[in-house]
Design an enzyme around this catalytic site. Structure first.
Site, PDB file in Angstrom:
ATOM      1  N   LYS A  88       0.831  -1.278  -0.019  1.00 41.51           N
ATOM      2  CA  LYS A  88       0.014  -0.096   0.219  1.00 41.51           C
ATOM      3  C   LYS A  88       0.763   1.277   0.040  1.00 41.51           C
ATOM      4  O   LYS A  88       2.099   1.170   0.651  1.00 41.51           O
ATOM      5  CB  LYS A  88      -0.929   0.001   1.062  1.00 41.51           C
ATOM      6  CG  LYS A  88      -2.011   1.063   1.215  1.00 41.51           C
ATOM      7  CD  LYS A  88      -2.918   0.881   2.548  1.00 41.51           C
ATOM      8  CE  LYS A  88      -4.051   2.028   2.863  1.00 41.51           C
ATOM      9  NZ  LYS A  88      -4.979   1.801   3.835  1.00 41.51           N
TER      10      LYS A  88
ATOM     11  N   SER B 173      -9.449   1.814   2.961  1.00 44.07           N
ATOM     12  CA  SER B 173      -8.671   2.687   2.052  1.00 44.07           C
ATOM     13  C   SER B 173      -7.862   1.787   1.234  1.00 44.07           C
ATOM     14  O   SER B 173      -6.880   2.429   0.518  1.00 44.07           O
ATOM     15  CB  SER B 173      -7.857   3.688   2.999  1.00 44.07           C
ATOM     16  OG  SER B 173      -7.156   3.104   3.861  1.00 44.07           O
TER      17      SER B 173
ATOM     18  N   SER C  36     -10.126  -0.677   7.160  1.00 36.63           N
ATOM     19  CA  SER C  36      -9.262  -0.186   5.753  1.00 36.63           C
ATOM     20  C   SER C  36      -8.609  -1.383   5.389  1.00 36.63           C
ATOM     21  O   SER C  36      -8.162  -1.485   4.039  1.00 36.63           O
ATOM     22  CB  SER C  36      -8.544   1.111   5.886  1.00 36.63           C
ATOM     23  OG  SER C  36      -8.859   2.170   5.905  1.00 36.63           O
TER      24      SER C  36
END
Length: 475
Positions: free
Chosen positions: A86, A165, A189
């Protein structure tokens, strides 16, 4: 599995232990595996926008893994396995933007979790798109959108949200752009995008994986965690992130006592999937008890203002480590106001709130944080104890909505484990038409291994994951 041509089905179905055995037997190389995933990125990512940067050293990393293996010096199961990270995880020489154009200069050092992955021999394939600033810039943010990477698409239906996210990490794993990926979670997330993408997402107990070098929302409970197509791969990646032994044994459903937090009324397809999951658990020998987790509204009421205060403190501390970045929340707000892209889709209301946030020494803030954490732990502890439960099961998500505008209301079941700092895993459980629906298993304090073992047993019984169809829309 032809080392010269790994098909989409090969990549979709293979587990890390299977790949490791083939590499040990000489039937596959890490370089061949890495090239297969890089071809997938080139082929599919223009439609998905899940990957924001490919590491130019990925093939050389894989070749080095092959050399180690040839010398009998393999570092274990993760050696030669391609991993995506990420884009809020510091990666030396690669973009680490948290989705923001304000962080344009790459970091000079790896986050500690990346150091551990490299030590395990993992091939860092690149970085994944994410909801900008971990979905903590505006309540009207579009999940999976960032000024750096644009809008990530759900691989099952391309006009639907991937949620966030950790949007790009979830989508990349579902679409077989890497064997596994690392996401991060503060409040849903990891598990929420995992549910929407139809993969496994594990949110461990905070502190098991170091936060050093990860763009924060709140250091008290931010945590990196594994995202994978198979529970065994999530467990192996988790061990590498921790720097521990990757041994993993699946558990059993028989004899387990599972609380069922149904969260009925959000969507009939969610209710149907939960009901079928309960039936499956009972058929496999588990006992289920319907429960309601108390204090949820009270937790949310005090947790959000406490998070805003922590966000300002922790983000400003992180920004001071980055060359060329804004140093304060005010400087970040001003950067966004002057940038032609940043505010093109939604605002920065949460950044304005953070500018005015109380310091962490303020007694009001301290009361908010203690109250939120205490109630979240009581919510799970009291429920588990009252019914003598091993875990609590709940729906992770409803069907993905169109990828524009703010997130609609949904089951919202990530909150208690996130605020309490307890483990949570999402597993594919069913579908609403072509759209995946996951269920989450929430554990008590320190129940990380038990949660993963149970998830593996459920995965084996349910076999609910499907390869994405990349449909343009739903009629």
């Amino acid at each position: 599995m032809d080392p010269m041509h790994l098909s989409a089905a090969d990549l979709d179905q293979a587990t890390i232990p299977q790949l490791a055995r083939r590499m040990a037997d000489g039937g596959l190389t890490a370089a061949g595996l890495t090239r297969a995933y890089l071809r997938r990125v080139v082929e599919l990512d223009p439609r998905l926008r899940a990957v924001v940067a490919v590491d130019p050293t990925a093939e050389s990393q894989a070749e080095e893994s092959d050399r180690r293996r040839a010398l009998g010096q393999s570092r274990g199961l993760m050696d030669g396995i391609p991993v995506l990270l990420k884009d809020n995880i510091d990666t030396r020489g690669l973009a680490t933007t948290a989705g923001s154009r304000a962080l344009s200069v790459p970091p000079e050092a790896d986050a500690e979790v990346v150091t551990r992955l490299r030590a395990a021999g993992a091939v860092v394939l690149g970085k994944t798109n994410m909801t900008e600033w971990g979905n903590f810039r505006s309540p009207w943010a579009s999940s999976g959108w960032s000024a750096v990477g644009g809008q990530t698409a759900n691989p099952h239906v391309l006009d639907r949200t991937p949620c966030g996210s950790s949007s790009g990490s979830a989508v990349a794993v579902a679409a077989s752009l890497a064997q596994v990926a690392v996401g991060t979670e503060t409040n849903g997330s990891i598990v929420s995008p995992a549910g929407h993408a139809g993969i496994v997402g594990f949110k461990p107990t905070p502190g098991r994986v170091s936060n050093a070098g990860i763009v924060p929302i709140t250091a008290l409970r931010d945590t990196a965690g594994p995202m994978a197509r198979h529970v065994v791969d999530a467990a192996i990646l988790m061990a590498a992130m921790e720097g521990t032994d990757p041994s993993f044994t699946p558990g059993t459903l028989r004899g387990a006592r599972i609380g069922v937090w149904r969260r009925t009324g959000f969507d009939p397809d969610v209710d149907r999937v939960v009901a079928s999951t309960v039936e499956l658990l009972r058929d496999r020998g588990a006992t289920t008890v319907d429960v309601e987790l108390p204090y949820q509204d009270a937790i949310q009421a005090v947790d959000r203002p406490a998070m805003v205060a922590e966000f300002r403190h922790d983000l400003e501390r992180y920004l001071r480590t980055r060359t060329g970045a804004p140093r304060t929340m005010r400087e970040l707000v001003e950067f966004n106001e002057a940038d032609p892209v940043e505010l093109s889709r939604f605002g920065q209301e949460l950044l304005h709130d953070a500018e005015k946030a109380r310091p962490l020494t303020d007694p009001v803030y301290r009361h908010q944080r203690l109250t939120a954490t205490g109630l979240a732990r009581r919510s799970l502890d009291e429920t588990l104890a009252a019914h003598r439960l091993d875990l609590v099961m709940a729906p992770t998500n409803g069907p993905a909505w169109l990828a524009r505008g703010a997130d609609p209301s949904g089951p919202r079941t990530a909150l208690p484990a996130a605020v309490a700092g307890y483990p949570n895993v999402s597993i594919p459980a069913g579908f609403a038409g072509p759209l995946p629906i996951g269920v989450s298993f929430l554990g008590g304090r320190g129940a990380d291994e038990a949660v993963l073992r149970f998830a593996a047993a459920f995965e084996d019984a349910a076999r609910a994951r499907r390869t994405p169809a990349y449909l343009p829309g739903v009629a």
